[in-house]
Design an enzyme around this catalytic site. Structure first.
Site, PDB file in Angstrom:
ATOM      1  N   GLY A   1       0.908  -1.101   0.019  1.00 58.46           N
ATOM      2  CA  GLY A   1      -0.140  -0.056   0.081  1.00 58.46           C
ATOM      3  C   GLY A   1       0.890   1.225   0.000  1.00 58.46           C
TER       4      GLY A   1
ATOM      5  N   SER B   1      -3.831  -2.780  -0.260  1.00 58.50           N
ATOM      6  CA  SER B   1      -2.758  -3.564   0.484  1.00 58.50           C
ATOM      7  C   SER B   1      -3.440  -4.941   0.741  1.00 58.50           C
ATOM      8  CB  SER B   1      -2.122  -2.882   1.760  1.00 58.50           C
ATOM      9  OG  SER B   1      -1.171  -3.805   2.279  1.00 58.50           O
TER      10      SER B   1
ATOM     11  N   CYS C   1       2.942   1.693  12.708  1.00 62.24           N
ATOM     12  CA  CYS C   1       4.181   2.240  12.042  1.00 62.24           C
ATOM     13  C   CYS C   1       4.761   3.245  12.974  1.00 62.24           C
ATOM     14  CB  CYS C   1       3.767   2.923  10.848  1.00 62.24           C
ATOM     15  SG  CYS C   1       2.647   1.951   9.728  1.00 62.24           S
TER      16      CYS C   1
HETATM   17  C1  LIG Z   1      -1.447  -0.475   6.460  1.00 61.67           C
HETATM   18  C2  LIG Z   1      -1.726   0.905   5.728  1.00 61.67           C
HETATM   19  C3  LIG Z   1      -0.936   1.171   4.439  1.00 61.67           C
HETATM   20  C4  LIG Z   1       0.255   0.550   4.150  1.00 61.67           C
HETATM   21  O1  LIG Z   1       0.192  -0.467   3.494  1.00 61.67           O
HETATM   22  P1  LIG Z   1       1.535  -1.534   3.406  1.00 61.67           P
HETATM   23  O2  LIG Z   1       0.932  -2.636   2.479  1.00 61.67           O
HETATM   24  O3  LIG Z   1       1.521  -2.018   4.845  1.00 61.67           O
HETATM   25  O4  LIG Z   1       2.518  -0.576   3.000  1.00 61.67           O
HETATM   26  C5  LIG Z   1      -1.453   2.612   3.847  1.00 61.67           C
HETATM   27  N1  LIG Z   1      -2.509   2.968   4.529  1.00 61.67           N
HETATM   28  C6  LIG Z   1      -3.329   2.517   5.110  1.00 61.67           C
HETATM   29  C7  LIG Z   1      -4.540   3.433   5.831  1.00 61.67           C
HETATM   30  C8  LIG Z   1      -3.113   1.523   5.872  1.00 61.67           C
HETATM   31  O5  LIG Z   1      -3.605   0.954   6.808  1.00 61.67           O
END
Ligand SMILES: *Cc1c(COP(=O)(O)O)cnc(C)c1O
Length: 398
Positions: free
Chosen positions: A74, A201, A327
């Site tokens: 994502g 994602s 994060c």
């Molecule tokens: C988890 C998340 C992401 C990031 O996705 P990844 O695949 O972990 O890089 C981005 N936006 C939101 C709202 C998320 O919850």
């Protein structure tokens, strides 16, 4: 405790891979391991499986499969949409996003500011909601892209994406939405939403980590972010992660079948958990508006307690929750989302996110309700600071 099953209430951080998904991806690691771009027969099946998966994920978002680009996550999808808009419109050097986005947006925009771009971080109200008029007012002739999330990962609060997209369209500005948390919980139809770009994602959807997608509306200007071979119709270089793509496809198919369950059974579990916690524990307050909100997420502040201390004691009882975005966990900074909602520091420091999922049961909710009140009062008893006075002793937020 050890023979009790784990109560996992952190599905917005990641989800357990569904057994059907593991089963679907295994042949890509054993039998069909060829490079899908090769000319011989060994490549035929991997290439076919990728296109089948593209069809499955496209169905989840109401897109034509040709408009789906697989990415590594994502984060990459969000980065791609924003960087692409800047590359394709070199005279436009202004970005609009919000103060409550995932760090994928916040940190990228901070970096872009250092490179001379300007960012407007739209504010949110006390409930975490956004004002369409604020967006209207922020759009400038040199705005390259507006990137606003659909569902907030920390609070579950929803932005009115369809309306936001319409505002951007009427101003001729590109619009991207991070729909990572919406997928599998809300029906998604990219045509109806009218977005130029949309990120998903897979690991938030019971597939493995390390695979995502970006929807690119036909006709919207697009510049690949990862430059390399001609994979993904030249829109994303790099040999395809076949197993993960196939897993994503299967997970998307499962998710489509579970949207109703998320909005009935899971929503009822979340509502009971939230209602009972607020009733049972004095000095507890929900962060964010009640509706419109994701059906699985509840963010609750406990005055005068440290979230990390609660999490530690919950973990000893086999219960996983979160103190906000995974994060930023590990740093002592308060949640930027709760800060943007003007949640006082004393409460945001004691805020927990519960995010439910397909695997949760009534028994899971019961276990939290059985353990949490005693944990909070034990911590409060141990705290040298009287309830409500915590703030005075804290260092500056900055
Ligand atoms: C988890 C998340 C992401 C990031 O996705 P990844 O695949 O972990 O890089 C981005 N936006 C939101 C709202 C998320 O919850």
């Amino acid at each position: 405790m050890s023979n009790e099953r784990l109560v996992y209430l952190d599905n917005n951080a990641t989800t357990r891979v569904a057994p059907e998904v593991v089963e679907a991806m295994l042949p890509c690691l054993t039998k069909h391991w060829g490079n899908p771009s090769s000319a011989y027969d060994l490549a035929t099946e991997p290439a076919r499986m990728i296109e089948a998966a593209r069809g499955q994920v496209a169905k989840l978002i109401g897109a034509d499969p040709r408009h789906v680009v697989f990415t590594s996550c994502g984060t990459e999808s969000n980065n791609t949409a924003i960087q692409s808009a800047l590359h394709c419109q070199p005279a436009k050097r202004h970005i609009i996003t919000s103060a409550v986005e995932h760090s994928a947006n916040i940190k990228l925009c901070r970096l872009l500011e250092k490179r001379g771009y300007e960012t407007t971080f739209l504010p949110v109200d006390l409930d975490g909601g956004i004002d369409l008029c604020e967006l209207q007012a922020a759009i400038r002739p040199d705005t390259a892209i507006v990137s606003l999330m659909w569902a907030n990962n920390e609070t579950g609060v929803l932005f009115p994406v369809e309306e936001l997209a319409a505002v951007c369209r009427s101003h001729g500005v590109l619009f991207h939405t991070d729909a990572v948390q919406a997928a599998g919980k809300l029906p998604i139809d990219v045509q109806q939403l009218g977005v130029d770009f949309l990120s998903l994602s897979a690991h938030k959807l019971r597939a493995p980590k390390g695979i995502g997608l970006l929807y690119v509306k036909p006709g919207s200007p697009f510049q690949p972010y990862i430059i390399g071979g001609g994979q993904e119709r030249g829109q994303r270089g790099g040999t395809e992660n076949v197993a993960n793509i196939v897993a994503f496809g299967k997970a998307a198919e499962l998710a489509l079948g579970h949207i109703d369950d998320e909005n009935t059974r899971v929503r009822a579990l979340r509502d009971r958990l939230e209602r009972s916690i607020l009733q049972a524990i004095p000095g507890s307050v929900r962060n964010g508006g009640g509706e419109p909100r994701l059906p699985n997420t509840s963010n609750i502040g406990f005055d005068g307690v440290e979230a990390e201390a609660i999490l530690l004691l919950l973990d000893r009882e086999g219960i996983c929750a979160s103190s906000g975005s995974a994060c930023t966990t590990g740093s002592i900074e308060p949640s930027h989302v709760l800060e943007a909602m003007s949640v006082p520091l004393s409460r945001s420091k004691g805020s927990l996110r519960f995010s439910l999922g397909q695997d949760n049961t009534e028994a899971d909710v019961n276990r939290v309700l059985d353990k949490l009140p005693a944990i909070v009062s034990r911590l409060r008893d141990a705290s040298p600071e009287p309830l409500g006075q915590a703030e005075a002793h804290l260092p500056n937020a900055d």
